[in-house]
Write a protein that holds these residues in place. Sequence first.
Motif, PDB file in Angstrom:
ATOM      1  N   THR A   1     -31.621  49.082 -25.845  1.00  0.00           N
ATOM      2  CA  THR A   1     -31.699  50.066 -24.892  1.00  0.00           C
ATOM      3  C   THR A   1     -31.200  49.476 -23.331  1.00  0.00           C
ATOM      4  N   ASP A   2     -31.318  48.228 -23.270  1.00  0.00           N
ATOM      5  CA  ASP A   2     -30.753  47.768 -22.008  1.00  0.00           C
ATOM      6  C   ASP A   2     -29.636  46.927 -22.134  1.00  0.00           C
ATOM      7  N   ASP A   3     -29.082  46.698 -23.115  1.00  0.00           N
ATOM      8  CA  ASP A   3     -27.756  46.129 -23.404  1.00  0.00           C
ATOM      9  C   ASP A   3     -27.725  44.841 -22.906  1.00  0.00           C
ATOM     10  N   PHE A   4     -26.914  44.562 -21.685  1.00  0.00           N
ATOM     11  CA  PHE A   4     -26.704  43.190 -21.514  1.00  0.00           C
ATOM     12  C   PHE A   4     -28.173  42.417 -20.943  1.00  0.00           C
ATOM     13  N   ASN A   5     -29.179  43.088 -20.360  1.00  0.00           N
ATOM     14  CA  ASN A   5     -30.302  42.437 -19.857  1.00  0.00           C
ATOM     15  C   ASN A   5     -31.226  42.266 -21.200  1.00  0.00           C
ATOM     16  N   ALA A   6     -30.759  42.777 -22.399  1.00  0.00           N
ATOM     17  CA  ALA A   6     -31.591  42.456 -23.352  1.00  0.00           C
ATOM     18  C   ALA A   6     -31.287  41.018 -24.227  1.00  0.00           C
ATOM     19  N   ARG A   7     -30.398  40.533 -23.493  1.00  0.00           N
ATOM     20  CA  ARG A   7     -29.572  38.987 -24.040  1.00  0.00           C
ATOM     21  C   ARG A   7     -29.542  38.043 -22.902  1.00  0.00           C
ATOM     22  N   PRO A   8     -30.633  37.577 -22.343  1.00  0.00           N
ATOM     23  CA  PRO A   8     -30.888  36.671 -21.208  1.00  0.00           C
ATOM     24  C   PRO A   8     -30.399  35.330 -21.622  1.00  0.00           C
ATOM     25  N   VAL A   9     -29.392  34.780 -20.765  1.00  0.00           N
ATOM     26  CA  VAL A   9     -28.904  33.241 -20.860  1.00  0.00           C
ATOM     27  C   VAL A   9     -29.987  32.330 -21.292  1.00  0.00           C
ATOM     28  N   ALA A  10     -31.208  32.708 -20.609  1.00  0.00           N
ATOM     29  CA  ALA A  10     -32.140  31.548 -20.825  1.00  0.00           C
ATOM     30  C   ALA A  10     -32.885  31.671 -22.120  1.00  0.00           C
ATOM     31  N   ALA A  11     -32.496  32.558 -22.852  1.00  0.00           N
ATOM     32  CA  ALA A  11     -32.993  32.573 -24.422  1.00  0.00           C
ATOM     33  C   ALA A  11     -32.166  31.602 -25.346  1.00  0.00           C
ATOM     34  N   ALA A  12     -31.065  31.107 -24.787  1.00  0.00           N
ATOM     35  CA  ALA A  12     -30.129  30.197 -25.366  1.00  0.00           C
ATOM     36  C   ALA A  12     -30.555  28.830 -25.455  1.00  0.00           C
ATOM     37  N   HIS A  13     -31.546  28.545 -24.998  1.00  0.00           N
ATOM     38  CA  HIS A  13     -32.218  27.198 -24.781  1.00  0.00           C
ATOM     39  C   HIS A  13     -31.354  26.166 -24.365  1.00  0.00           C
ATOM     40  N   ILE A  14     -30.565  26.537 -23.294  1.00  0.00           N
ATOM     41  CA  ILE A  14     -29.778  25.410 -22.569  1.00  0.00           C
ATOM     42  C   ILE A  14     -30.616  24.410 -21.684  1.00  0.00           C
ATOM     43  N   PRO A  15     -30.383  23.157 -22.230  1.00  0.00           N
ATOM     44  CA  PRO A  15     -31.300  22.255 -21.544  1.00  0.00           C
ATOM     45  C   PRO A  15     -31.148  22.207 -19.988  1.00  0.00           C
TER      46      PRO A  15
ATOM     47  N   THR B   1     -10.350  36.122 -13.658  1.00  0.00           N
ATOM     48  CA  THR B   1     -10.021  35.689 -11.979  1.00  0.00           C
ATOM     49  C   THR B   1     -10.985  36.484 -11.034  1.00  0.00           C
ATOM     50  N   MET B   2     -11.966  37.166 -11.457  1.00  0.00           N
ATOM     51  CA  MET B   2     -12.714  38.085 -10.421  1.00  0.00           C
ATOM     52  C   MET B   2     -13.807  36.702  -9.960  1.00  0.00           C
ATOM     53  N   PRO B   3     -13.932  36.981  -8.487  1.00  0.00           N
ATOM     54  CA  PRO B   3     -15.254  35.930  -8.062  1.00  0.00           C
ATOM     55  C   PRO B   3     -16.363  36.492  -8.840  1.00  0.00           C
ATOM     56  N   LEU B   4     -17.424  35.577  -9.060  1.00  0.00           N
ATOM     57  CA  LEU B   4     -18.482  35.969  -9.948  1.00  0.00           C
ATOM     58  C   LEU B   4     -19.792  35.426  -8.801  1.00  0.00           C
ATOM     59  N   VAL B   5     -20.664  36.106  -8.650  1.00  0.00           N
ATOM     60  CA  VAL B   5     -21.844  35.551  -8.099  1.00  0.00           C
ATOM     61  C   VAL B   5     -23.122  35.654  -8.989  1.00  0.00           C
ATOM     62  N   VAL B   6     -23.670  34.795  -9.536  1.00  0.00           N
ATOM     63  CA  VAL B   6     -24.803  34.970 -10.376  1.00  0.00           C
ATOM     64  C   VAL B   6     -26.264  34.308  -9.893  1.00  0.00           C
TER      65      VAL B   6
ATOM     66  N   ILE C   1     -26.859  30.325 -15.597  1.00  0.00           N
ATOM     67  CA  ILE C   1     -25.859  31.175 -15.806  1.00  0.00           C
ATOM     68  C   ILE C   1     -24.510  30.628 -15.291  1.00  0.00           C
ATOM     69  N   ARG C   2     -24.544  30.022 -14.069  1.00  0.00           N
ATOM     70  CA  ARG C   2     -23.404  29.386 -13.524  1.00  0.00           C
ATOM     71  C   ARG C   2     -22.853  28.659 -14.117  1.00  0.00           C
TER      72      ARG C   2
ATOM     73  N   ARG D   1     -14.299  30.736 -10.585  1.00  0.00           N
ATOM     74  CA  ARG D   1     -14.845  31.039  -9.249  1.00  0.00           C
ATOM     75  C   ARG D   1     -16.442  31.633  -9.369  1.00  0.00           C
ATOM     76  N   VAL D   2     -17.025  30.724  -9.523  1.00  0.00           N
ATOM     77  CA  VAL D   2     -18.779  31.194  -9.977  1.00  0.00           C
ATOM     78  C   VAL D   2     -19.406  30.594  -8.836  1.00  0.00           C
ATOM     79  N   ALA D   3     -20.326  31.531  -8.234  1.00  0.00           N
ATOM     80  CA  ALA D   3     -21.105  30.923  -7.091  1.00  0.00           C
ATOM     81  C   ALA D   3     -22.464  31.250  -7.414  1.00  0.00           C
ATOM     82  N   LEU D   4     -23.631  30.762  -6.666  1.00  0.00           N
ATOM     83  CA  LEU D   4     -24.991  30.855  -7.054  1.00  0.00           C
ATOM     84  C   LEU D   4     -25.447  31.485  -5.776  1.00  0.00           C
ATOM     85  N   MET D   5     -26.082  32.459  -6.064  1.00  0.00           N
ATOM     86  CA  MET D   5     -26.844  33.137  -5.003  1.00  0.00           C
ATOM     87  C   MET D   5     -28.324  33.825  -5.562  1.00  0.00           C
ATOM     88  N   GLU D   6     -29.255  33.261  -5.622  1.00  0.00           N
ATOM     89  CA  GLU D   6     -30.784  33.459  -6.113  1.00  0.00           C
ATOM     90  C   GLU D   6     -31.197  34.917  -5.498  1.00  0.00           C
ATOM     91  N   PRO D   7     -32.059  35.735  -6.585  1.00  0.00           N
ATOM     92  CA  PRO D   7     -32.328  36.889  -5.825  1.00  0.00           C
ATOM     93  C   PRO D   7     -33.347  36.696  -4.469  1.00  0.00           C
TER      94      PRO D   7
END
Length: 316
Positions: free
Chosen positions: A295-309, A7-12, A17-18, A28-34
Motif C-alpha cells: 500500500t505504501d510503496d517506497f515507505n514499505a521498504r525502509p533503508v534501515a531494514a537493510a542492516h547497513i552497519p 544528476t538531480m540534487p537529492l536531500v535525504v 540513506i545518504r 549530489r546527496v545532502a543530509l537534512m534531518e526532519p
Amino acid sequence: APFIPYTMPLVVGTEQIRQVETDAGRRRVALMEPPVDTSVNSVAAVSAATVSAAAVSGGTFRSHWGLGDDALAVVCVTRLAQELKLEGILAAMESVRALSREWPVRLIIAGSGPAAEVVHHHARRINDEAGRRLVILTGELADPRPAYAAADVVLGMGGSALRGLAFGKPLVVQGEQGFWELLTPETLPTFLWQGWYGSGPGTTGEGIPALTAILARLFDDPGLRRALGSLGRNVVEDRFSLSRAAERQVELYGQFTVSRPGAAEAARAEAVAFARYCSYVAGRRWQRLTGRAATDDFNARPVAAAHIPVPAVSRP
C-alpha cells in the motif's frame, strides 16, 4: 524512488540513506534531518495553550481519558497501517497487558488508518479479558500534543519519535521484525545514523519480551525516565530544531544552484531514469495483478531494514 535521475540534487533524512544513495552513484546527496518545532512541541507550550476541544493541557487529557494520577501512560501517536505500524501496535498491547499485573499501566493509541478494525478488535479483546481499559484508542487527534504531554513513555518511529523527544519523554523506538530499542546515550549514535526506526532484534532482544523488559525498567526507575527525557529534549534542541533546518536549507540551495550538470550528462541521466520508471510502472502493475503490491510503496521498504552497519565514528 529508483527512477529519480542521478544528476538531480537529492536531500535525504538520514546518514544511512545518504551512504546508500552515494554508493549507488549519486554525486549530489545532502543530509537534512526532519526538523521539529521545539517551541510549540513542549509540555510548557501545551500547558499554556488555550483549552479547547481540539487542544487541551496534558493534565486535562489524562482526566478526559480516565487516567488517574498514578497511571503510567504509554503513548503511541501513529497511523494505523498494515505496513510498518501494525506489528508494533499489537505487540505494545500485549506488552501492556503483561505489565498491568504489576503496574497501573495504560496504553494510549492516537491515530486512525486502514488497520483500525484490527486494532480495535485486539484492544476490545484485551480490555474485556482484563475487565478494565488497559488500551485506550482516542482515534485521530486534530492536535496530538496533549497526548505527548500526558505521556510517561512514548513509543514511536520517525517524526512521532522526534515529537516525543521534544516533549522531554523517554522514547522507545519502534521498528519491524520485533525491533524495540530504548533511546539512551549508548543507542543514540545508531539512531542518528539510521533514523528513528529499526529492523530485527535490538539490544534487549526482540518482540513483546523486549518491549516488556524495556518498559519494566522505565517503570521501576522514575529517575531514569527523567534523565532520558532530558537527553531526548537536548538532542532535539541541538540537532533537529527548525532554526537549524532553515539554515541548512538555505545552505543547500546555495550549493545546488552553483553546481549543475552539463546538458549531455543531464540527457543521459534522464534517459536512464525514464527506462527505470517504465520498469517500475510495469513491476507495480504486475504486483497489483498478483495481489502483492504494498500500500505504501517506497515507505514499505525502509533503508534501515537493510542492516547497513553503523560506522565506527558517527559523522557530524
